[in-house]
Design a protein around this motif. Structure first.
Motif, PDB file in Angstrom:
ATOM      1  N   THR A   1       0.834  -1.198   0.000  1.00  0.00           N
ATOM      2  CA  THR A   1       0.000   0.000   0.000  1.00  0.00           C
ATOM      3  C   THR A   1       0.868   1.247   0.000  1.00  0.00           C
ATOM      4  O   THR A   1       1.866   1.327   0.708  1.00  0.00           O
ATOM      5  CB  THR A   1      -0.904   0.016   1.249  1.00  0.00           C
ATOM      6  OG1 THR A   1      -1.693  -1.167   1.248  1.00  0.00           O
ATOM      7  CG2 THR A   1      -1.813   1.231   1.246  1.00  0.00           C
ATOM      8  N   GLU A   2       0.473   2.245  -0.810  1.00  0.00           N
ATOM      9  CA  GLU A   2       1.187   3.512  -0.854  1.00  0.00           C
ATOM     10  C   GLU A   2       0.293   4.603  -0.282  1.00  0.00           C
ATOM     11  O   GLU A   2      -0.920   4.621  -0.516  1.00  0.00           O
ATOM     12  CB  GLU A   2       1.597   3.858  -2.289  1.00  0.00           C
ATOM     13  CG  GLU A   2       2.647   2.911  -2.861  1.00  0.00           C
ATOM     14  CD  GLU A   2       3.108   3.353  -4.239  1.00  0.00           C
ATOM     15  OE1 GLU A   2       2.606   4.403  -4.723  1.00  0.00           O
ATOM     16  OE2 GLU A   2       3.933   2.656  -4.833  1.00  0.00           O
ATOM     17  N   ALA A   3       0.908   5.516   0.445  1.00  0.00           N
ATOM     18  CA  ALA A   3       0.149   6.613   1.036  1.00  0.00           C
ATOM     19  C   ALA A   3      -0.229   7.632  -0.029  1.00  0.00           C
ATOM     20  O   ALA A   3       0.565   7.962  -0.910  1.00  0.00           O
ATOM     21  CB  ALA A   3       0.972   7.271   2.138  1.00  0.00           C
ATOM     22  N   ASP A   4      -1.448   8.120   0.062  1.00  0.00           N
ATOM     23  CA  ASP A   4      -1.948   9.108  -0.882  1.00  0.00           C
ATOM     24  C   ASP A   4      -1.247  10.443  -0.657  1.00  0.00           C
ATOM     25  O   ASP A   4      -1.188  10.956   0.467  1.00  0.00           O
ATOM     26  CB  ASP A   4      -3.461   9.264  -0.694  1.00  0.00           C
ATOM     27  CG  ASP A   4      -4.074  10.236  -1.690  1.00  0.00           C
ATOM     28  OD1 ASP A   4      -4.078  11.457  -1.392  1.00  0.00           O
ATOM     29  OD2 ASP A   4      -4.517   9.776  -2.744  1.00  0.00           O
ATOM     30  N   THR A   5      -0.730  11.039  -1.734  1.00  0.00           N
ATOM     31  CA  THR A   5       0.066  12.272  -1.637  1.00  0.00           C
ATOM     32  C   THR A   5      -0.743  13.428  -1.041  1.00  0.00           C
ATOM     33  O   THR A   5      -0.247  14.181  -0.195  1.00  0.00           O
ATOM     34  CB  THR A   5       0.590  12.679  -3.023  1.00  0.00           C
ATOM     35  OG1 THR A   5       1.354  11.602  -3.580  1.00  0.00           O
ATOM     36  CG2 THR A   5       1.474  13.917  -2.925  1.00  0.00           C
ATOM     37  N   ALA A   6      -1.974  13.570  -1.494  1.00  0.00           N
ATOM     38  CA  ALA A   6      -2.804  14.668  -0.989  1.00  0.00           C
ATOM     39  C   ALA A   6      -3.074  14.499   0.504  1.00  0.00           C
ATOM     40  O   ALA A   6      -3.066  15.482   1.260  1.00  0.00           O
ATOM     41  CB  ALA A   6      -4.124  14.717  -1.771  1.00  0.00           C
ATOM     42  N   HIS A   7      -3.278  13.262   0.938  1.00  0.00           N
ATOM     43  CA  HIS A   7      -3.515  13.015   2.360  1.00  0.00           C
ATOM     44  C   HIS A   7      -2.258  13.286   3.178  1.00  0.00           C
ATOM     45  O   HIS A   7      -2.347  13.777   4.317  1.00  0.00           O
ATOM     46  CB  HIS A   7      -3.973  11.574   2.567  1.00  0.00           C
ATOM     47  CG  HIS A   7      -5.343  11.284   2.030  1.00  0.00           C
ATOM     48  ND1 HIS A   7      -6.257  12.278   1.755  1.00  0.00           N
ATOM     49  CD2 HIS A   7      -5.949  10.104   1.712  1.00  0.00           C
ATOM     50  CE1 HIS A   7      -7.370  11.723   1.298  1.00  0.00           C
ATOM     51  NE2 HIS A   7      -7.211  10.406   1.263  1.00  0.00           N
ATOM     52  N   ILE A   8      -1.104  12.971   2.609  1.00  0.00           N
ATOM     53  CA  ILE A   8       0.159  13.250   3.302  1.00  0.00           C
ATOM     54  C   ILE A   8       0.270  14.749   3.573  1.00  0.00           C
ATOM     55  O   ILE A   8       0.624  15.183   4.677  1.00  0.00           O
ATOM     56  CB  ILE A   8       1.366  12.776   2.472  1.00  0.00           C
ATOM     57  CG1 ILE A   8       1.383  11.253   2.394  1.00  0.00           C
ATOM     58  CG2 ILE A   8       2.674  13.288   3.087  1.00  0.00           C
ATOM     59  CD1 ILE A   8       2.467  10.713   1.470  1.00  0.00           C
ATOM     60  N   GLN A   9      -0.058  15.545   2.554  1.00  0.00           N
ATOM     61  CA  GLN A   9       0.028  16.998   2.710  1.00  0.00           C
ATOM     62  C   GLN A   9      -0.947  17.489   3.773  1.00  0.00           C
ATOM     63  O   GLN A   9      -0.600  18.341   4.600  1.00  0.00           O
ATOM     64  CB  GLN A   9      -0.268  17.686   1.371  1.00  0.00           C
ATOM     65  CG  GLN A   9      -0.150  19.216   1.449  1.00  0.00           C
ATOM     66  CD  GLN A   9      -0.336  19.876   0.095  1.00  0.00           C
ATOM     67  OE1 GLN A   9      -0.355  19.214  -0.932  1.00  0.00           O
ATOM     68  NE2 GLN A   9      -0.482  21.187   0.099  1.00  0.00           N
ATOM     69  N   THR A  10      -2.147  16.936   3.768  1.00  0.00           N
ATOM     70  CA  THR A  10      -3.148  17.331   4.769  1.00  0.00           C
ATOM     71  C   THR A  10      -2.624  17.102   6.181  1.00  0.00           C
ATOM     72  O   THR A  10      -2.775  17.951   7.069  1.00  0.00           O
ATOM     73  CB  THR A  10      -4.447  16.538   4.566  1.00  0.00           C
ATOM     74  OG1 THR A  10      -4.984  16.835   3.271  1.00  0.00           O
ATOM     75  CG2 THR A  10      -5.476  16.884   5.644  1.00  0.00           C
ATOM     76  N   ILE A  11      -1.994  15.958   6.382  1.00  0.00           N
ATOM     77  CA  ILE A  11      -1.529  15.598   7.725  1.00  0.00           C
ATOM     78  C   ILE A  11      -0.281  16.380   8.117  1.00  0.00           C
ATOM     79  O   ILE A  11      -0.154  16.829   9.267  1.00  0.00           O
ATOM     80  CB  ILE A  11      -1.273  14.080   7.800  1.00  0.00           C
ATOM     81  CG1 ILE A  11      -2.609  13.334   7.640  1.00  0.00           C
ATOM     82  CG2 ILE A  11      -0.613  13.696   9.122  1.00  0.00           C
ATOM     83  CD1 ILE A  11      -2.470  11.835   7.542  1.00  0.00           C
ATOM     84  N   THR A  12       0.644  16.583   7.169  1.00  0.00           N
ATOM     85  CA  THR A  12       1.860  17.337   7.501  1.00  0.00           C
ATOM     86  C   THR A  12       1.533  18.791   7.813  1.00  0.00           C
ATOM     87  O   THR A  12       2.220  19.438   8.609  1.00  0.00           O
ATOM     88  CB  THR A  12       2.889  17.265   6.356  1.00  0.00           C
ATOM     89  OG1 THR A  12       2.273  17.698   5.128  1.00  0.00           O
ATOM     90  CG2 THR A  12       3.414  15.845   6.192  1.00  0.00           C
ATOM     91  N   GLU A  13       0.470  19.309   7.225  1.00  0.00           N
ATOM     92  CA  GLU A  13       0.058  20.688   7.517  1.00  0.00           C
ATOM     93  C   GLU A  13      -0.452  20.830   8.945  1.00  0.00           C
ATOM     94  O   GLU A  13      -0.556  21.940   9.473  1.00  0.00           O
ATOM     95  CB  GLU A  13      -1.030  21.134   6.532  1.00  0.00           C
ATOM     96  CG  GLU A  13      -0.484  21.402   5.131  1.00  0.00           C
ATOM     97  CD  GLU A  13      -1.577  21.738   4.129  1.00  0.00           C
ATOM     98  OE1 GLU A  13      -2.783  21.628   4.498  1.00  0.00           O
ATOM     99  OE2 GLU A  13      -1.246  22.114   2.995  1.00  0.00           O
ATOM    100  N   MET A  14      -0.732  19.691   9.581  1.00  0.00           N
ATOM    101  CA  MET A  14      -1.179  19.712  10.978  1.00  0.00           C
ATOM    102  C   MET A  14       0.007  19.634  11.935  1.00  0.00           C
ATOM    103  O   MET A  14      -0.179  19.643  13.151  1.00  0.00           O
ATOM    104  CB  MET A  14      -2.123  18.533  11.236  1.00  0.00           C
ATOM    105  CG  MET A  14      -3.413  18.587  10.434  1.00  0.00           C
ATOM    106  SD  MET A  14      -4.460  17.122  10.715  1.00  0.00           S
ATOM    107  CE  MET A  14      -4.806  17.305  12.464  1.00  0.00           C
ATOM    108  N   GLY A  15       1.232  19.532  11.371  1.00  0.00           N
ATOM    109  CA  GLY A  15       2.418  19.537  12.219  1.00  0.00           C
ATOM    110  C   GLY A  15       3.121  18.198  12.355  1.00  0.00           C
ATOM    111  O   GLY A  15       4.147  18.100  13.029  1.00  0.00           O
TER     112      GLY A  15
END
Length: 207
Positions: A165-179
């Motif tokens: 399984t690969e992590a979704d790029t857009a979801h990665i950005q959403t989570i990293t924006e939370m710190g």
């Protein structure tokens, strides 16, 4: 929820029972744990009590009064009792050689999860079903161990290919924006099957 603890019928259930046995006055209480199998009117299994490893044999009936008798050979004890409406096993015990040694016992079912039930438990926690299956079915993990492994991002297990399984790029950005870091985001998304809400909840709960 463990299905073995949901007793809607009158049958005895296989599984682990924990409790104690004590003398008639309620003194000299000792812990006991029995892993019981009820099949074909016979009781078998194993257990531990008072420093002994126990071998269990006996009989039971699924008709009223739903009673049973088991012998704990290593302790020289015979337990005779019944199953109550709360699925507990309770009754009296006596020593098979010394009639002056006797008392009461009470055992409460702990229950066991089947592999499918364990997978359902992990899915209910927010983990992806395919990864839960890999943890429980392929790697034979208990629910608590599997949950920790999944929450850690499914670290590689020697000799086992865990997931592609690969992590979704857009979801990665959403989570990293939370710190959170990118690695944290990737691991949580992989463990949750790219469910961003579940991944965030996982990271927050482990923060």
């Amino acid at each position: 929820m463990q299905a073995e603890l949901d007793y809607k019928d009158k049958r005895f259930r296989n599984g682990v029972y924990k409790g104690s046995y004590f003398d008639a006055a309620g003194d000299d209480e000792k812990a006991i744990e029995l892993d019981l199998i009820f099949e074909g009117a016979k009781v078998s299994g194993s257990g531990t009590a008072d420093g002994y490893t126990l071998t269990i044999s006996g009989k039971y009936t699924d008709k009223a009064p739903y009673d049973f008798t088991v012998t704990l050979e290593e302790l020289g004890l015979v337990l005779t009792g019944a199953r109550n409406q709360q699925a507990q096993l309770q009754g009296r015990w006596k020593h098979n050689k010394d009639a002056s040694l006797k008392g009461l016992f009470e055992l409460t079912p702990v229950g066991k999860l089947t592999p499918d039930q364990a997978v359902d438990e992990l899915v209910a926690m927010g983990f992806a079903r395919d990864l839960a299956n890999k943890a429980v079915i392929e790697q034979k993990m208990r629910v608590d161990v599997a949950a920790e492994w999944l929450a850690s991002g499914c670290p590689e297990i020697p000799g086992a290919k865990v997931t592609e399984t690969e992590a979704d790029t857009a979801h990665i950005q959403t989570i990293t924006e939370m710190g959170f870091t990118e690695d944290q985001a990737k691991n949580a998304l992989i463990a949750s099957g790219n469910n961003v809400e579940a991944a965030i909840a996982m990271l927050v709960s482990n923060a």
